[in-house]
Design an enzyme around this catalytic site. Structure first.
Site, PDB file in Angstrom:
ATOM      1  N   LYS A 266     -38.197 -13.115   6.756  1.00  0.00           N
ATOM      2  CA  LYS A 266     -37.815 -13.845   7.972  1.00  0.00           C
ATOM      3  C   LYS A 266     -39.077 -14.451   8.580  1.00  0.00           C
ATOM      4  O   LYS A 266     -40.021 -13.737   8.910  1.00  0.00           O
ATOM      5  CB  LYS A 266     -37.152 -12.892   8.965  1.00  0.00           C
ATOM      6  CG  LYS A 266     -36.883 -13.518  10.346  1.00  0.00           C
ATOM      7  CD  LYS A 266     -36.412 -12.455  11.344  1.00  0.00           C
ATOM      8  CE  LYS A 266     -36.351 -13.025  12.751  1.00  0.00           C
ATOM      9  NZ  LYS A 266     -35.986 -12.011  13.757  1.00  0.00           N
ATOM     10  N   ASP A 271     -39.747 -17.160  18.778  1.00  0.00           N
ATOM     11  CA  ASP A 271     -38.342 -16.906  19.101  1.00  0.00           C
ATOM     12  C   ASP A 271     -38.146 -16.809  20.606  1.00  0.00           C
ATOM     13  O   ASP A 271     -38.411 -15.776  21.219  1.00  0.00           O
ATOM     14  CB  ASP A 271     -37.877 -15.612  18.431  1.00  0.00           C
ATOM     15  CG  ASP A 271     -36.405 -15.324  18.706  1.00  0.00           C
ATOM     16  OD1 ASP A 271     -35.673 -16.270  19.062  1.00  0.00           O
ATOM     17  OD2 ASP A 271     -35.997 -14.157  18.560  1.00  0.00           O
ATOM     18  N   LYS A 278     -34.415 -15.356  26.038  1.00  0.00           N
ATOM     19  CA  LYS A 278     -34.979 -14.034  26.287  1.00  0.00           C
ATOM     20  C   LYS A 278     -35.612 -13.984  27.678  1.00  0.00           C
ATOM     21  O   LYS A 278     -35.979 -15.028  28.243  1.00  0.00           O
ATOM     22  CB  LYS A 278     -36.086 -13.727  25.259  1.00  0.00           C
ATOM     23  CG  LYS A 278     -35.615 -13.517  23.839  1.00  0.00           C
ATOM     24  CD  LYS A 278     -36.818 -13.295  22.919  1.00  0.00           C
ATOM     25  CE  LYS A 278     -36.390 -13.084  21.478  1.00  0.00           C
ATOM     26  NZ  LYS A 278     -35.742 -11.778  21.274  1.00  0.00           N
ATOM     27  N   ASP A 289     -42.446 -12.786  15.386  1.00  0.00           N
ATOM     28  CA  ASP A 289     -41.123 -12.732  14.770  1.00  0.00           C
ATOM     29  C   ASP A 289     -41.127 -13.298  13.346  1.00  0.00           C
ATOM     30  O   ASP A 289     -40.092 -13.326  12.691  1.00  0.00           O
ATOM     31  CB  ASP A 289     -40.098 -13.470  15.635  1.00  0.00           C
ATOM     32  CG  ASP A 289     -38.695 -12.897  15.485  1.00  0.00           C
ATOM     33  OD1 ASP A 289     -38.569 -11.744  15.030  1.00  0.00           O
ATOM     34  OD2 ASP A 289     -37.724 -13.590  15.820  1.00  0.00           O
ATOM     35  N   ASP A 348     -29.802 -15.627  19.982  1.00  0.00           N
ATOM     36  CA  ASP A 348     -30.972 -14.759  19.814  1.00  0.00           C
ATOM     37  C   ASP A 348     -30.813 -13.815  18.622  1.00  0.00           C
ATOM     38  O   ASP A 348     -31.734 -13.078  18.282  1.00  0.00           O
ATOM     39  CB  ASP A 348     -31.231 -13.962  21.099  1.00  0.00           C
ATOM     40  CG  ASP A 348     -32.598 -13.300  21.106  1.00  0.00           C
ATOM     41  OD1 ASP A 348     -33.496 -13.790  20.386  1.00  0.00           O
ATOM     42  OD2 ASP A 348     -32.775 -12.291  21.821  1.00  0.00           O
ATOM     43  N   GLU A 350     -30.848 -14.724  15.587  1.00  0.00           N
ATOM     44  CA  GLU A 350     -31.090 -15.849  14.684  1.00  0.00           C
ATOM     45  C   GLU A 350     -31.673 -15.439  13.343  1.00  0.00           C
ATOM     46  O   GLU A 350     -31.541 -16.167  12.344  1.00  0.00           O
ATOM     47  CB  GLU A 350     -32.015 -16.871  15.366  1.00  0.00           C
ATOM     48  CG  GLU A 350     -33.502 -16.603  15.268  1.00  0.00           C
ATOM     49  CD  GLU A 350     -33.933 -15.285  15.906  1.00  0.00           C
ATOM     50  OE1 GLU A 350     -34.882 -14.674  15.389  1.00  0.00           O
ATOM     51  OE2 GLU A 350     -33.324 -14.863  16.904  1.00  0.00           O
ATOM     52  N   ARG A 352     -30.850 -13.164  11.183  1.00  0.00           N
ATOM     53  CA  ARG A 352     -29.816 -12.992  10.150  1.00  0.00           C
ATOM     54  C   ARG A 352     -29.233 -14.341   9.721  1.00  0.00           C
ATOM     55  O   ARG A 352     -28.771 -14.484   8.594  1.00  0.00           O
ATOM     56  CB  ARG A 352     -28.731 -12.048  10.661  1.00  0.00           C
ATOM     57  CG  ARG A 352     -27.931 -12.562  11.819  1.00  0.00           C
ATOM     58  CD  ARG A 352     -27.252 -11.465  12.626  1.00  0.00           C
ATOM     59  NE  ARG A 352     -28.213 -10.690  13.397  1.00  0.00           N
ATOM     60  CZ  ARG A 352     -27.897  -9.642  14.148  1.00  0.00           C
ATOM     61  NH1 ARG A 352     -26.641  -9.234  14.228  1.00  0.00           N
ATOM     62  NH2 ARG A 352     -28.832  -8.996  14.818  1.00  0.00           N
TER      63      ARG A 352
END
Length: 496
Positions: A266, A271, A278, A289, A348, A350, A352
């Site tokens: 990933k 993010d 967030k 991230d 959020d 995201e 996956r």
């Protein structure tokens, strides 16, 4: 830092600092006894004065002992246990390194081979020691006006017995490659998001391909991502001015007929949470991230350095998750590369969304096993804290191999269940699957989501949200994990 392995008596070496072990209750180790006899009891005399009790982590520096070639002797406490655990052993080595960094000598010699570490042979013990030493020298100061002072210490010699020299040397070779991989991972993670964006990561992949000629690199732009039908992946990056990139790196160290192992990372370079924004506090840490992609980079670098006889495919799904007029919204439905549709309930969640398409893409390589690595869920931090990575998957043998590799590398993971009952939390009235499963068992339901795209191969998922970086304060920074675990897994497969 250069690490050298020698099989000689410690008193014969001309060195700036010679490090020897002292047990609790001032018990001299084998090397310390030799030095004590040669120096006319100088070490015993100091210990009798009570300057060092020999407890784990204690140390005492002695200058210019008579009849020794070493300029200094560093006495290190190793406690009273016949066998040390991994943690106290690392604590001892970190303490030694901390002391050596503050000295003026250009070299040091460690006569610590006599220390017994529970469950570890010469190779395993040396791996821990060498990785601790090399990784302990890591500095990230490229954006500071005043750089760290260059250290005098350039070389450390590890003393061992002749019979163990080959295994100790092999351990040092592996440890240096792993530590170099960790350093690469940490550098990428620590870079600011205005520099480390998806295009930049693509450039890093190409640079790696130029450095190691056996590496094939392909960077797919947003048009190709869209053309492949990766609607889920594309949706994450569509709100950003920084376009997404799918990075594919192939290393063939074995016969072409051998199926590769695949690592999928990933790579969310920043993010914000997207429209599901967030909280502002601590959001700067969302540059980490992309820790999954960074750890794949680091692992690949270690594999390339060691020239392991395996085939490896590394797939990095890189995007920036930003809110804008073009961003995906809660309620949007997207079609994945597999044809399954996803209702995005929370932008959020995201990670996956990019990983599911990357997992489908991995199928074309007919892999022996696929491991995805992601800073995926805050729920994993709640469950396992910062010490252990979460592990889930669809193949018991693969799970056991990863657990074993984590234990051997002292980079542990812990298996969480992937029972069918959890899948029901992802039911959507409008699409094949929702991208979140509610507040309960968040790490598990995230893995349940990914499992729907990994049915055609042996698959495992590492959630490194708690282990990829140290959060908050002056010690904030990328850790380089789980490069040791992943490299150990591949070393085991390569039988190296």
């Amino acid at each position: 830092m250069e690490l050298v392995v020698k099989s000689v008596s410690p008193e014969t070496l001309k060195t700036a600092t010679l490090v020897v072990a002292i047990g609790e209750d001032r018990k001299l180790g084998v090397a310390a006894k030799q030095l004590d006899e040669l120096s006319g009891g100088a070490i015993s005399a100091v210990l009798k004065r009570g300057d060092l009790a020999g407890k784990v982590g204690q140390s005492l520096l002695l200058q210019s002992l008579p009849n020794l070639k070493a300029d200094r002797v560093l006495l290190v406490g190793v406690g009273k246990d016949a066998e040390l655990g991994d943690r106290p052993f690392r604590k001892i080595i970190s303490g030694v390194l901390g002391t050596l960094k503050g000295l003026g000598g250009a070299d040091a010699t460690l006569a610590l081979d006599e220390i017994v570490v529970k469950g570890r042979d010469s190779y395993g013990k040396t791996r821990l020691l060498a990785e601790t030493l090399v990784d302990g020298g890591y500095v990230f100061d490229q954006f500071k006006s005043q750089k760290a002072e260059p250290r005098a210490l350039k070389k450390i010699t590890l003393l061992t017995i002749k019979a163990a020299q080959a295994e100790v040397t092999r351990a040092v070779t592996h440890a240096q490659a792993i530590a170099n991989g960790m350093s690469f991972t940490r550098d990428l993670g620590n870079l600011p998001p205005n520099i480390c964006h998806p295009t930049f990561l693509g450039e890093q992949a190409k640079a790696l391909g130029k450095e190691f000629k056996g590496l094939k690199v392909e960077v797919l732009d947003e048009k190709k991502i869209k053309d492949l039908g990766m609607g889920s992946f594309y949706a994450v990056g569509q709100g950003s001015d920084q376009p997404p990139r799918l990075i594919v790196m192939q290393y063939n160290g074995a016969k072409k007929s051998e199926k590769p192992y695949a690592l999928v990372g990933k790579g969310i370079t920043f993010d914000t949470g997207g429209i599901s924004l967030k909280p502002g506090a601590g959001m700067d840490e969302m540059k980490y991230d992309m820790g999954g992609a960074a750890s794949v980079f680091g692992t690949l670098r270690a594999v390339l350095e060691l020239k392991l006889p395996i085939n490896l495919v590394c797939i990095l799904a890189c995007a920036e998750n930003m809110p804008s007029g073009g961003a995906s919204r809660p309620g949007d439905i997207v079609t994945t590369m597999s044809g399954q549709t996803v209702e995005i309930l929370n932008t959020d969640a995201e990670g996956r969304l990019v990983l599911c398409d990357a997992l489908t893409y991995a199928e074309r390589f007919k892999p022996q096993a696929v491991i995805d690595i992601a800073t995926l869920t805050g729920a994993c931090v709640v469950a396992l804290g910062a010490h252990t990575s979460g592990l889930l998957g669809n193949n018991d043998e693969l799970i056991e191999q990863l657990l074993s590799a984590g234990k051997a590398a002292d980079d542990r993971a812990w298996q969480l269940p992937l029972f069918d009952e959890y899948q029901e939390q992802l039911d959507s009235p409008f699409a094949d699957i929702a991208n979140i499963g509610g507040p309960k068992a968040g790490t598990i339901t995230a893995a349940c989501f990914l499992s729907r795209f990994a049915k055609n191969f042996n698959w495992a998922h590492l959630d490194i949200a708690g282990t990829a970086w140290t959060s908050g304060g002056k010690d904030k920074g990328a850790t380089g994990r789980p490069v040791p675990l992943l490299t150990q897994y591949l070393l085991d497969r390569a039988k190296a």
